[in-house]
Design a protein around this motif. Structure first.
Motif, PDB file in Angstrom:
ATOM      1  N   ALA A  11      31.957 -25.159   4.034  1.00  0.00           N
ATOM      2  CA  ALA A  11      30.984 -25.717   3.090  1.00  0.00           C
ATOM      3  C   ALA A  11      29.584 -25.797   3.702  1.00  0.00           C
ATOM      4  CB  ALA A  11      31.430 -27.098   2.613  1.00  0.00           C
ATOM      5  N   SER A  12      29.521 -25.954   5.025  1.00  0.00           N
ATOM      6  CA  SER A  12      28.210 -26.040   5.679  1.00  0.00           C
ATOM      7  C   SER A  12      27.634 -24.665   6.005  1.00  0.00           C
ATOM      8  CB  SER A  12      28.302 -26.890   6.949  1.00  0.00           C
ATOM      9  OG  SER A  12      29.021 -26.189   7.963  1.00  0.00           O
TER      10      SER A  12
ATOM     11  N   ASP B  66      42.628 -29.076   8.071  1.00  0.00           N
ATOM     12  CA  ASP B  66      42.188 -28.568   6.764  1.00  0.00           C
ATOM     13  C   ASP B  66      40.827 -29.124   6.377  1.00  0.00           C
ATOM     14  OD1 ASP B  66      44.414 -26.964   6.393  1.00  0.00           O
ATOM     15  OD2 ASP B  66      45.529 -28.524   5.323  1.00  0.00           O
ATOM     16  N   GLU B  67      40.630 -30.423   6.596  1.00  0.00           N
ATOM     17  CA  GLU B  67      39.340 -31.030   6.262  1.00  0.00           C
ATOM     18  C   GLU B  67      38.229 -30.440   7.118  1.00  0.00           C
ATOM     19  OE1 GLU B  67      37.138 -35.379   5.914  1.00  0.00           O
ATOM     20  OE2 GLU B  67      39.288 -35.310   6.307  1.00  0.00           O
ATOM     21  N   TRP B  68      38.508 -30.256   8.414  1.00  0.00           N
ATOM     22  CA  TRP B  68      37.513 -29.676   9.317  1.00  0.00           C
ATOM     23  C   TRP B  68      37.122 -28.284   8.825  1.00  0.00           C
ATOM     24  CZ3 TRP B  68      36.856 -25.377  12.267  1.00  0.00           C
ATOM     25  CH2 TRP B  68      35.808 -25.410  13.186  1.00  0.00           C
ATOM     26  N   ARG B  69      38.120 -27.468   8.498  1.00  0.00           N
ATOM     27  CA  ARG B  69      37.882 -26.102   8.024  1.00  0.00           C
ATOM     28  C   ARG B  69      37.016 -26.107   6.755  1.00  0.00           C
ATOM     29  NH1 ARG B  69      42.635 -25.075   6.807  1.00  0.00           N
ATOM     30  NH2 ARG B  69      43.399 -24.182   8.756  1.00  0.00           N
ATOM     31  N   VAL B  70      37.386 -26.946   5.793  1.00  0.00           N
ATOM     32  CA  VAL B  70      36.645 -27.026   4.534  1.00  0.00           C
ATOM     33  C   VAL B  70      35.197 -27.440   4.786  1.00  0.00           C
ATOM     34  CG1 VAL B  70      36.450 -28.335   2.378  1.00  0.00           C
ATOM     35  CG2 VAL B  70      38.660 -27.410   3.072  1.00  0.00           C
ATOM     36  N   ARG B  71      34.994 -28.429   5.641  1.00  0.00           N
ATOM     37  CA  ARG B  71      33.629 -28.895   5.940  1.00  0.00           C
ATOM     38  C   ARG B  71      32.792 -27.805   6.605  1.00  0.00           C
ATOM     39  NH1 ARG B  71      33.834 -35.069   8.282  1.00  0.00           N
ATOM     40  NH2 ARG B  71      34.819 -36.050   6.473  1.00  0.00           N
ATOM     41  N   ARG B  72      33.391 -27.085   7.557  1.00  0.00           N
ATOM     42  CA  ARG B  72      32.636 -26.029   8.247  1.00  0.00           C
ATOM     43  C   ARG B  72      32.253 -24.921   7.279  1.00  0.00           C
ATOM     44  NH1 ARG B  72      32.945 -29.702  10.765  1.00  0.00           N
ATOM     45  NH2 ARG B  72      30.877 -29.808   9.908  1.00  0.00           N
TER      46      ARG B  72
ATOM     47  N   VAL C 214      39.516 -35.902  11.912  1.00  0.00           N
ATOM     48  CA  VAL C 214      39.793 -35.353  10.589  1.00  0.00           C
ATOM     49  C   VAL C 214      40.904 -34.321  10.723  1.00  0.00           C
ATOM     50  CG1 VAL C 214      37.448 -35.728   9.726  1.00  0.00           C
ATOM     51  CG2 VAL C 214      38.031 -33.543  10.771  1.00  0.00           C
TER      52      VAL C 214
END
Length: 76
Positions: free
Chosen positions: A32-33, A24-30, A21
Protein backbone atom coordinates in the motif's frame (compact mmCIF):
# COMPACT_ATOMS: atom_id res chain seq x y z
CA UNK A 1 13.33 -4.80 19.34
CA UNK A 2 11.20 -3.86 22.33
CA UNK A 3 14.42 -3.30 24.33
CA UNK A 4 15.67 -0.92 21.64
CA UNK A 5 12.37 0.97 21.75
CA UNK A 6 12.64 1.29 25.53
CA UNK A 7 16.17 2.68 25.27
CA UNK A 8 15.12 5.18 22.59
CA UNK A 9 12.21 6.24 24.80
CA UNK A 10 14.68 7.51 27.39
CA UNK A 11 15.25 10.57 25.20
CA UNK A 12 13.25 13.38 26.84
CA UNK A 13 9.71 13.94 25.51
CA UNK A 14 9.98 11.09 23.05
CA UNK A 15 8.12 7.80 23.32
CA UNK A 16 9.10 4.99 20.97
CA UNK A 17 6.87 1.95 20.83
CA UNK A 18 7.49 -1.45 19.33
CA UNK A 19 4.45 -3.07 17.75
CA UNK A 20 4.40 -6.51 16.19
CA UNK A 21 2.18 -6.99 13.16
CA UNK A 22 1.34 -10.17 11.30
CA UNK A 23 3.23 -11.06 8.15
CA UNK A 24 0.07 -10.48 6.11
CA UNK A 25 -0.48 -7.05 7.63
CA UNK A 26 3.17 -6.11 7.05
CA UNK A 27 2.93 -7.21 3.40
CA UNK A 28 -0.31 -5.27 2.83
CA UNK A 29 1.13 -2.11 4.41
CA UNK A 30 4.33 -2.25 2.36
CA UNK A 31 2.47 -2.77 -0.91
CA UNK A 32 0.00 0.00 0.00
CA UNK A 33 2.93 2.35 0.62
CA UNK A 34 4.27 1.68 -2.89
CA UNK A 35 6.66 -1.23 -2.45
CA UNK A 36 6.42 -3.65 -5.38
CA UNK A 37 4.64 -6.86 -4.33
CA UNK A 38 7.49 -9.15 -5.40
CA UNK A 39 9.99 -7.10 -3.38
CA UNK A 40 7.69 -7.16 -0.34
CA UNK A 41 7.45 -10.96 -0.62
CA UNK A 42 11.23 -11.32 -0.91
CA UNK A 43 11.91 -9.05 2.05
CA UNK A 44 9.25 -10.78 4.12
CA UNK A 45 11.01 -14.08 3.38
CA UNK A 46 14.22 -12.65 4.86
CA UNK A 47 12.36 -11.58 8.01
CA UNK A 48 10.76 -15.03 8.31
CA UNK A 49 14.15 -16.72 7.92
CA UNK A 50 15.64 -14.46 10.60
CA UNK A 51 12.81 -15.26 13.02
CA UNK A 52 13.36 -18.97 12.37
CA UNK A 53 17.06 -18.60 13.24
CA UNK A 54 18.23 -19.48 9.75
CA UNK A 55 20.59 -16.51 9.53
CA UNK A 56 22.66 -17.16 12.65
CA UNK A 57 24.80 -20.06 11.45
CA UNK A 58 27.72 -19.84 9.07
CA UNK A 59 28.82 -22.63 6.80
CA UNK A 60 32.33 -23.98 7.47
CA UNK A 61 33.12 -23.09 3.85
CA UNK A 62 33.13 -19.43 4.91
CA UNK A 63 36.42 -19.98 6.77
CA UNK A 64 37.93 -21.54 3.67
CA UNK A 65 36.74 -18.73 1.42
CA UNK A 66 37.94 -16.00 3.78
CA UNK A 67 41.18 -17.72 4.66
CA UNK A 68 40.53 -16.86 8.29
CA UNK A 69 38.24 -17.92 11.10
CA UNK A 70 35.07 -15.85 11.45
CA UNK A 71 34.58 -14.98 15.13
CA UNK A 72 30.99 -13.92 14.52
CA UNK A 73 31.68 -10.28 15.32
CA UNK A 74 32.82 -9.33 11.84
CA UNK A 75 30.46 -8.30 9.12
CA UNK A 76 31.20 -10.33 6.01
Amino acid sequence: MADHANIASEVPAREVRFTTVSDDEWRVRRIASGMPADYAEMLLGVFQAARAGELVATDPMLQTLLGARNSGSEIC
